[in-house]
Scaffold this active site. Sequence first.
Site, PDB file in Angstrom:
ATOM      1  N   LYS A   1       0.806  -1.236   0.000  1.00  0.00           N
ATOM      2  CA  LYS A   1       0.000   0.000   0.000  1.00  0.00           C
ATOM      3  C   LYS A   1       0.837   1.283   0.000  1.00  0.00           C
ATOM      4  O   LYS A   1       0.382   2.309  -0.487  1.00  0.00           O
ATOM      5  CB  LYS A   1      -0.956   0.011   1.207  1.00  0.00           C
ATOM      6  N   GLY A  22      -2.739   1.531  10.129  1.00  0.00           N
ATOM      7  CA  GLY A  22      -3.191   1.881   8.778  1.00  0.00           C
ATOM      8  C   GLY A  22      -4.675   2.171   8.708  1.00  0.00           C
ATOM      9  O   GLY A  22      -5.094   3.163   8.098  1.00  0.00           O
TER      10      GLY A  22
END
Length: 277
Positions: free
Chosen positions: A68, A130
């Site tokens: 990511k 996250g």
Amino acid sequence: MTRPFAEVIGDPIAHSKSPLIHNFWLSRLNLEADYGRAHVRSDELADYFTERRLDPLWRGCNVTIPHKEAVIPLLDAVDFKAAAIGAVNTIYRGPQGELRGTNTDVDGVAEAVAGTDLAGQVAVVIGAGGAARAAFAFLAGQPSREVRVLARNAEKAAAALAGSGLKAEILPFDADYKPCQQAALVINATQLGMTGQQPMPEFILNDLSGMNPGGVVFDMVYAPLETALLQRAVRAGQVPADGLTMLVGQAATAFAKFFGVKPDRSGDAELRKALLG
Ligand code: NAP
């Protein structure tokens, strides 16, 4: 592939629920397109994009662990949501075929807590990893009076908050505190309460009864779907919101980016059943 497609990339990738969600919507709309999964290791990431850029049928991809953050330098542009979170979960083509990155987890959080009026209210986020960053980015755009972040690592929480532009009070993960008092919204963005992980601590469960009446408790965990946090929220008279709502909500925004149409959401009850099966 002989028709347009999108896919999810990651390492590992077998567990991803994204193919089920996107193919469910593709089939409801009778769209001539596919959604697959691609196992891409870190050392293959740059080559993957070089190859996909040249494929006219490729509409984009979702990105999962561990890529990511690593995908960001490989893209032509990232939007404010991805910048605030510092991570990309959706890559799609722009008008000139360029690769654009966004983070639709913010939309997933927004869908999960839709209808919660935060004007002048208190919101609480448990965790600072996250997923918490998506909650911070969402809350940064809300008119709440106060945000409390419960984190065992205050430095990490401060760094995550700085990126999102959200001002919040960081509280230690400590039974001496009552973090949920007078809150209108509590979001769990940790793996506490997830199958195979540690349970949500009692001091947090007990504190839910101190929230404002009719407050919303959103648990990002979706395995199990009815976590102890959500069960306790219901018992305390609060409104529960489960992790599948976010999972499906973030996918809906990505679907529109890939295929140019919004998914037909009228079958989402069936989709949720399929996701739990
Ligand atoms: P992450 O980046 O690893 O962050 C996890 C956070 O939880 C960190 O702040 C961590 O603290 C904290 N934490 C973990 N164990 C803890 C404990 N025993 N006591 C106190 N704090 C603890 O993970 P993530 O990607 O944010 O994911 C978090 C959860 O959200 C997972 O359950 C994931 O499945 C879920 N999630 C759901 C969706 C959805 O669509 N529903 C989307 C994304 C994530 P430290 O920083 O100190 O380690």
